[in-house]
Design a protein around this motif. Structure first.
Motif, mmCIF file in Angstrom:
data_model
loop_
_atom_site.group_PDB
_atom_site.id
_atom_site.type_symbol
_atom_site.label_atom_id
_atom_site.label_comp_id
_atom_site.label_asym_id
_atom_site.label_seq_id
_atom_site.Cartn_x
_atom_site.Cartn_y
_atom_site.Cartn_z
ATOM 1 N N ASP A 82 34.882 -4.587 -5.999
ATOM 2 C CA ASP A 82 35.954 -5.788 -6.142
ATOM 3 C C ASP A 82 35.661 -6.346 -7.609
ATOM 4 O OD1 ASP A 82 35.773 -9.134 -5.685
ATOM 5 O OD2 ASP A 82 33.189 -8.707 -5.545
ATOM 6 N N PRO A 83 37.207 -6.644 -7.985
ATOM 7 C CA PRO A 83 37.645 -7.642 -8.889
ATOM 8 C C PRO A 83 36.971 -8.533 -9.681
ATOM 9 C CG PRO A 83 39.440 -7.242 -6.887
ATOM 10 C CD PRO A 83 38.075 -6.920 -6.766
ATOM 11 N N ALA A 84 36.323 -9.542 -8.722
ATOM 12 C CA ALA A 84 36.050 -10.569 -8.966
ATOM 13 C C ALA A 84 34.750 -10.397 -9.804
ATOM 14 C CB ALA A 84 35.403 -11.862 -7.647
ATOM 15 N N LEU A 85 33.377 -9.697 -9.180
ATOM 16 C CA LEU A 85 32.715 -9.057 -10.144
ATOM 17 C C LEU A 85 33.023 -8.815 -11.363
ATOM 18 C CD1 LEU A 85 29.675 -7.728 -10.277
ATOM 19 C CD2 LEU A 85 29.891 -5.512 -9.425
ATOM 20 N N TRP A 86 33.637 -7.388 -11.635
ATOM 21 C CA TRP A 86 34.170 -7.124 -12.953
ATOM 22 C C TRP A 86 34.363 -7.976 -13.981
ATOM 23 C CZ3 TRP A 86 31.589 -2.708 -13.866
ATOM 24 C CH2 TRP A 86 31.491 -2.051 -13.160
ATOM 25 N N ARG A 87 35.532 -8.929 -13.266
ATOM 26 C CA ARG A 87 35.581 -10.364 -14.153
ATOM 27 C C ARG A 87 35.003 -11.081 -14.713
ATOM 28 N NH1 ARG A 87 40.244 -10.730 -10.400
ATOM 29 N NH2 ARG A 87 39.177 -12.162 -8.915
ATOM 30 N N TRP A 88 33.610 -11.260 -13.401
ATOM 31 C CA TRP A 88 32.474 -12.172 -14.261
ATOM 32 C C TRP A 88 31.874 -11.555 -15.338
ATOM 33 C CZ3 TRP A 88 27.164 -12.106 -14.260
ATOM 34 C CH2 TRP A 88 26.940 -13.773 -14.317
ATOM 35 N N THR A 89 31.168 -9.992 -14.880
ATOM 36 C CA THR A 89 30.308 -9.490 -15.790
ATOM 37 C C THR A 89 31.031 -9.752 -16.724
ATOM 38 O OG1 THR A 89 30.213 -8.470 -14.140
ATOM 39 C CG2 THR A 89 29.122 -7.290 -16.148
ATOM 40 N N ALA A 90 32.962 -9.550 -17.226
ATOM 41 C CA ALA A 90 32.953 -9.419 -18.629
ATOM 42 C C ALA A 90 32.982 -11.044 -19.643
ATOM 43 C CB ALA A 90 34.469 -9.111 -18.728
ATOM 44 N N ARG A 91 32.745 -11.703 -19.240
ATOM 45 C CA ARG A 91 33.164 -12.794 -19.356
ATOM 46 C C ARG A 91 31.217 -13.338 -19.488
ATOM 47 N NH1 ARG A 91 37.108 -17.297 -16.194
ATOM 48 N NH2 ARG A 91 36.442 -18.573 -18.017
ATOM 49 N N TRP A 92 30.632 -13.113 -18.142
ATOM 50 C CA TRP A 92 29.131 -12.934 -19.378
ATOM 51 C C TRP A 92 28.942 -12.512 -20.310
ATOM 52 C CZ3 TRP A 92 25.547 -9.300 -17.125
ATOM 53 C CH2 TRP A 92 23.986 -9.395 -17.372
ATOM 54 N N LEU A 93 28.856 -11.436 -20.625
ATOM 55 C CA LEU A 93 28.992 -10.194 -21.555
ATOM 56 C C LEU A 93 28.998 -10.797 -23.103
ATOM 57 C CD1 LEU A 93 29.504 -6.937 -20.178
ATOM 58 C CD2 LEU A 93 27.136 -7.852 -20.095
ATOM 59 N N GLY A 94 30.501 -12.149 -22.783
ATOM 60 C CA GLY A 94 31.176 -12.811 -23.273
ATOM 61 C C GLY A 94 30.112 -13.669 -24.617
ATOM 62 N N HIS A 95 29.696 -14.026 -23.040
ATOM 63 C CA HIS A 95 28.765 -15.577 -23.609
ATOM 64 C C HIS A 95 27.649 -14.759 -23.919
ATOM 65 C CE1 HIS A 95 31.603 -18.968 -22.290
ATOM 66 N NE2 HIS A 95 31.503 -18.371 -21.465
ATOM 67 N N SER A 96 27.375 -13.281 -24.027
ATOM 68 C CA SER A 96 26.016 -13.319 -24.338
ATOM 69 C C SER A 96 26.239 -13.588 -26.322
ATOM 70 C CB SER A 96 25.425 -11.823 -24.219
ATOM 71 O OG SER A 96 25.756 -11.738 -22.907
ATOM 72 N N ARG A 97 26.890 -13.616 -27.382
ATOM 73 C CA ARG A 97 27.308 -13.238 -28.172
ATOM 74 C C ARG A 97 26.027 -15.065 -28.501
ATOM 75 N NH1 ARG A 97 32.439 -13.521 -27.514
ATOM 76 N NH2 ARG A 97 32.421 -15.468 -28.336
ATOM 77 N N LEU A 98 25.877 -14.254 -29.657
ATOM 78 C CA LEU A 98 24.567 -15.736 -30.852
ATOM 79 C C LEU A 98 25.387 -17.333 -30.031
ATOM 80 C CD1 LEU A 98 21.996 -16.563 -31.455
ATOM 81 C CD2 LEU A 98 22.908 -16.143 -33.934
ATOM 82 N N GLU A 99 26.829 -17.687 -31.282
ATOM 83 C CA GLU A 99 27.180 -18.209 -30.874
ATOM 84 C C GLU A 99 27.109 -19.207 -29.663
ATOM 85 O OE1 GLU A 99 30.560 -16.260 -31.610
ATOM 86 O OE2 GLU A 99 28.636 -16.133 -31.614
ATOM 87 N N ARG A 100 27.537 -18.669 -28.675
ATOM 88 C CA ARG A 100 27.419 -19.025 -27.408
ATOM 89 C C ARG A 100 26.853 -19.239 -26.448
ATOM 90 N NH1 ARG A 100 31.117 -21.683 -27.059
ATOM 91 N NH2 ARG A 100 30.952 -21.849 -24.789
ATOM 92 N N PHE A 101 26.327 -18.070 -27.078
ATOM 93 C CA PHE A 101 24.412 -18.962 -26.417
ATOM 94 C C PHE A 101 23.405 -19.664 -26.656
ATOM 95 C CE2 PHE A 101 19.706 -18.639 -27.404
ATOM 96 C CZ PHE A 101 19.191 -18.042 -25.814
#
Length: 423
Positions: A82-101
């Protein structure tokens, strides 16, 4: 003015309530046979603004990998094509950075605290009783859990969010029933106490608010599936139902959780919301025991235990990548382990009932509220597993916008513009 609300979960019901309070005619549509029968039914029962945090947090990528090899795990990852899963996961991991958190946690705290205040208004004005308990504990099993909580604790300290880091002795003094857990060897390094957070029965309060709405003239139509939005010259003017009928309105609020993306996509609105599967158990306490005084979360397993009378709601385990119904044994083992670790010998598991369903998760954490580029179309979705925590405030914000009022809090970071700016 007539407004259609799509979805009769806690978010849709609260939206209908505040629309009605603004003098607006409201129709609520839902495919189920009653109120709060999907995500709201399995809600953990927590109204915890201080604890509210994005799922995307520092250390999450490492945690995600470690969970893959554990017998019991708070996260189940099911890779698929499912491409939607991988797009979402990539964005989710990107928001794991401290400043975004940091930014996302403050946004979630803002809407959650406002929502708690609006729930207090409802509770006091209508004398709502929904098995409410005050106070919330975040149990930290290890020094690693303590270290990982440091970023969130610093944000709370910097922004005056009431909390207290407790020692093991302070934790058991506040919640004596946890002493039995230590005697059987359950590890505990300490806890964070949130004295202003609370818990209660989400499906019950949704039904109570829906009853208030109906008596005030709000119309609920159940067993009704919305197939698409309808409009004229770019403006949304109603909905079309699966049976071919059309309903007209001056505005439509999409509050249909994980189904929101399918309903909105034909209109050119592509929300980065993914349906993350969650699990819950309703377990009875033995008649001869006194259970916990307040709700608590096991931070290591991301599982919440909420007292509801003489029973407990045990909720947790996020399954990413699975859209199939039913429950998985690994998820059930995790819920049972947490309950038995902290409340040994206190549960009658023979009376346990199980639930699974999906929560509409945004990659950054906050929900999506407010107007869209299409006149007459409004959003109130993407609350993840914290729908009740944010429902009363989200509903009032959207209702105020439709009524032409300025919301009482800043909605920056909550509206759809945070996604469209990047396109």
């Amino acid at each position: 003015m007539h407004v259609i609300v799509v979805g009769a979960g806690i978010v849709g019901v609260c939206t209908a309530y505040w629309l009605n309070r603004n003098g607006i005619q409201v129709t609520v549509l839902d495919r189920r046979s009653g109120v709060a029968q999907e995500s709201s039914f399995g809600n953990a029962g927590i109204v915890a603004p201080a604890y509210a945090s994005p799922w995307a947090s520092p250390g999450m990528p490492g945690k995600m990998l470690s969970y893959l090899f554990k017998t019991e795990s708070p996260l189940l990852f099911r890779p698929s094509a499912d491409p939607a899963l991988w797009r979402w996961t990539a964005r989710w991991l990107g928001h794991s950075r401290l400043e975004r958190f940091n930014a996302n946690k403050l946004t979630m705290h803002r809407i959650a605290r406002y929502s708690q205040a609006q729930l207090d208004v409802l509770r006091e004005e209508h004398d709502l009783e929904f098995e409410r308990r005050v106070g919330y504990l975040q149990l930290l099993r290890s020094e690693r859990d303590l270290d990982l909580s440091r970023a969130a604790r610093q944000i709370m300290q910097d922004n005056g969010i009431r909390h207290a880091l407790l020692s093991v002795d302070q934790t058991t003094a506040l919640e004596p029933c946890l002493q039995d857990a230590l005697q059987i060897g359950t590890p505990l390094a300490g806890a964070i106490h949130f004295p202003d957070d609370e818990s209660g029965n989400c499906p019950l309060v949704a039904k109570l608010i829906a009853g208030i709405c109906e008596r005030a003239g709000v119309r609920f139509v159940f067993n009704t599936t919305v197939r698409s939005l309808s409009g004229i010259q770019g403006a949304v003017t109603g909905v079309r139902l699966a049976d071919g009928k059309a309903l007209a309105a001056q505005a439509v609020v999409v509050a249909s959780g994980s189904d929101s993306t399918h309903l909105l996509a034909p209109s050119g609105i592509h929300l980065p919301i993914y349906p993350v599967k969650g699990y819950a158990a309703n377990a009875a306490l033995r008649a001869d025991v006194i259970g916990p005084k307040r709700a608590f979360v096991d931070e290591a397993y991301q599982t919440t235990v909420t007292p509801l009378g003489q029973r407990l709601r045990i909720a947790g385990t996020a399954e990413l990548g699975s859209r199939s119904p039913g429950v998985r044994e690994k998820a059930l083992r995790t819920l049972i382990k947490v309950a038995q670790d902290w409340l040994p010998g206190m549960l009658d598991l023979s009376l346990t009932t199980w639930w699974s369903g999906t929560y509409p998760m945004t990659p950054d954490g906050p929900p999506v509220l407010g107007a869209t580029h299409l006149p007459g179309l409004y959003l109130n979705t993407g609350h993840g597993s914290q729908g009740w925590c944010m429902a009363a405030g989200s509903g009032r914000i959207v209702a105020d916008l439709i009524a032409g009022k300025t919301p009482e809090i800043d909605i920056q970071g909550l509206d759809i513009s945070r996604y469209t700016r990047k396109n």
